[in-house]
Design a protein around this motif. Structure first.
Motif, short mmCIF file in Angstrom:
data_model
loop_
_atom_site.label_atom_id
_atom_site.label_comp_id
_atom_site.label_asym_id
_atom_site.label_seq_id
_atom_site.Cartn_x
_atom_site.Cartn_y
_atom_site.Cartn_z
N ASP A 121 0.83 -1.20 0.00
CA ASP A 121 0.00 0.00 0.00
C ASP A 121 0.87 1.25 0.00
OD1 ASP A 121 0.89 -0.54 2.60
OD2 ASP A 121 -0.74 0.61 3.49
N GLN A 122 0.22 2.40 -0.21
CA GLN A 122 0.93 3.70 -0.20
C GLN A 122 1.03 4.17 1.24
OE1 GLN A 122 -1.81 5.47 -2.98
NE2 GLN A 122 -0.18 6.64 -3.92
N ARG A 123 1.97 3.61 1.95
CA ARG A 123 2.05 3.88 3.38
C ARG A 123 2.53 5.30 3.67
NH1 ARG A 123 3.61 -1.51 6.49
NH2 ARG A 123 2.06 -2.19 4.97
N LEU A 124 1.84 5.96 4.64
CA LEU A 124 2.26 7.30 5.05
C LEU A 124 3.68 7.23 5.61
CD1 LEU A 124 0.89 10.11 5.17
CD2 LEU A 124 0.37 9.65 7.57
N GLY A 125 4.56 8.08 5.14
CA GLY A 125 5.94 8.06 5.59
C GLY A 125 6.83 7.13 4.76
N ASN A 144 0.90 12.20 1.85
CA ASN A 144 -0.50 12.51 1.58
C ASN A 144 -1.38 11.56 2.40
OD1 ASN A 144 -3.11 12.67 0.44
ND2 ASN A 144 -2.25 13.43 -1.49
N ALA A 145 -1.83 12.07 3.57
CA ALA A 145 -2.54 11.20 4.52
C ALA A 145 -3.86 10.68 3.96
CB ALA A 145 -2.80 11.96 5.82
N ALA A 146 -4.57 11.52 3.21
CA ALA A 146 -5.88 11.11 2.69
C ALA A 146 -5.73 9.97 1.68
CB ALA A 146 -6.59 12.30 2.05
N ILE A 147 -4.76 10.11 0.78
CA ILE A 147 -4.53 9.06 -0.23
C ILE A 147 -3.98 7.80 0.44
CG2 ILE A 147 -3.09 8.45 -2.22
CD1 ILE A 147 -5.37 10.17 -3.07
N SER A 151 -5.62 4.17 0.11
CA SER A 151 -4.81 3.07 -0.40
C SER A 151 -4.74 1.92 0.60
CB SER A 151 -3.40 3.56 -0.73
OG SER A 151 -2.54 2.47 -0.97
N GLY A 152 -4.60 2.28 1.88
CA GLY A 152 -4.52 1.24 2.92
C GLY A 152 -5.79 0.43 3.01
N GLN A 153 -6.93 1.13 3.00
CA GLN A 153 -8.22 0.43 3.08
C GLN A 153 -8.44 -0.45 1.86
OE1 GLN A 153 -10.80 3.83 3.64
NE2 GLN A 153 -10.64 3.74 5.89
N MET A 154 -8.15 0.10 0.67
CA MET A 154 -8.38 -0.68 -0.55
C MET A 154 -7.40 -1.84 -0.65
SD MET A 154 -9.76 1.79 -3.56
CE MET A 154 -8.85 3.29 -3.42
N TRP A 200 -3.13 4.09 -4.81
CA TRP A 200 -2.48 3.03 -5.56
C TRP A 200 -2.40 1.73 -4.75
CZ3 TRP A 200 -1.77 5.27 -10.20
CH2 TRP A 200 -1.25 4.46 -11.23
N VAL A 201 -2.54 0.62 -5.46
CA VAL A 201 -2.41 -0.72 -4.86
C VAL A 201 -1.41 -1.48 -5.73
CG1 VAL A 201 -3.61 -2.90 -4.40
CG2 VAL A 201 -4.77 -0.72 -3.96
N TYR A 202 -0.37 -2.03 -5.13
CA TYR A 202 0.71 -2.67 -5.89
C TYR A 202 0.70 -4.16 -5.57
CZ TYR A 202 5.46 -2.74 -7.97
OH TYR A 202 6.57 -2.95 -8.75
N SER A 203 0.48 -4.97 -6.59
CA SER A 203 0.19 -6.39 -6.38
C SER A 203 1.31 -7.27 -6.94
CB SER A 203 -1.14 -6.71 -7.09
OG SER A 203 -1.49 -8.06 -6.96
N GLU A 204 1.75 -8.23 -6.13
CA GLU A 204 2.77 -9.20 -6.55
C GLU A 204 2.22 -10.62 -6.45
OE1 GLU A 204 5.73 -8.94 -7.82
OE2 GLU A 204 6.75 -7.12 -7.11
#
Ligand SMILES: [Zn+2]
Length: 243
Positions: A121-125, A144-147, A151-154, A200-204
């Motif tokens: 996920d697009q982790r904050l920090g 970007n805390a909102a994004i 991203s975390g939820q999705m 964004w969601v990054y899948s492997e």
């Protein structure tokens, strides 16, 4: 193309009134690596966008994305591909731009890697650091805390959808680019780091016997991964235009 479905059930409304309209989700698929080795510095953030072809992964993930696209379109989604072909050369920034222009509700990078079945996920920090275009060290952090929250939820729901289809636990984890020079060190994929408007969601995907990455995953696993992505998207971003 945007799929719209009238959802108003108010029978007292005159026909000339605006009906309730429902816009189906738009999903941007980013099928893996670049068609050729490139290294371009991003004008906005300064990060080095370095990418390279990766053998069988390129054809595998393009096929997976194409199959999953059909599945989601069948369920009413709008799906855009951020690469036109496996050979196309397109920087991470241009991929993000294409997702933004399409009005994507989510961007999904589709990759394979031996033994790896996880979601980033697009982790904050989250960050990347390396040598900038001017030769001085640069560290770019995702703030970007909102994004990050979206991203975390999705990502969590996407991983759960994948887990059900793949019959194994797919976890949301943090990446680690340490020791992979000349790639910049850090813990966020570059495309996730630079996407500031589209979550964004990054899948492997990989198998325990070493398929994935430069090693082909085979047609059964292509179909399985595609089916898992469709389930993941439906879980992460339900199409509320359809019951
Ligand atoms: Zn990859």
């Amino acid at each position: 193309m945007v799929t719209k479905t009238a959802t108003s059930s108010d029978s007292t409304a005159p026909k000339s009134a605006f009906p309730g309209e429902c816009e189906a989700p738009t999903v941007a698929f980013d099928p893996g690596h670049n068609g050729q080795s490139i290294s371009v510095f991003d004008k906005t953030t300064g990060v080095e966008m370095r990418d390279y072809p990766n053998g069988a992964e390129d054809g595998d993930v393009f096929a997976v994305a194409t199959i999953a696209k059909r599945g989601l379109e069948h369920a009413g989604y709008t799906v855009v591909m951020l690469k036109k072909s496996t050979a196309e050369s397109v920087t991470y920034r241009e991929r993000v731009n294409r997702a933004e222009r399409a009005g994507a509700d989510v961007g999904i990078s589709i990759h394979t890697s031996p033994g790896e079945h996880s979601v980033f996920d697009q982790r904050l920090g989250g960050y990347r650091e390396g040598t900038g275009a001017d030769g001085t060290p640069l560290r770019v952090t995702f703030s970007n805390a909102a994004i990050a929250k979206q991203s975390g939820q999705m990502s969590t729901k996407f991983a759960a959808g994948r887990s059900r289809v793949e019959g194994r636990q797919v976890n949301v984890v943090q990446n680690n680019f340490g020791g992979r020079a000349p790639l910049w060190a850090g813990d966020l994929p570059m495309i996730s780091l630079i996407s500031q408007k589209v979550p964004w969601v990054y899948s492997e995907f990989g198998t325990s016997d070493g398929a994935g990455g430069a090693n082909p995953i085979g047609s059964d696993n292509r179909n399985l991964y595609a089916k898992a992505i469709v389930a993941g998207v439906k879980a992460a971003l339900p199409n509320r235009c359809r019951s």
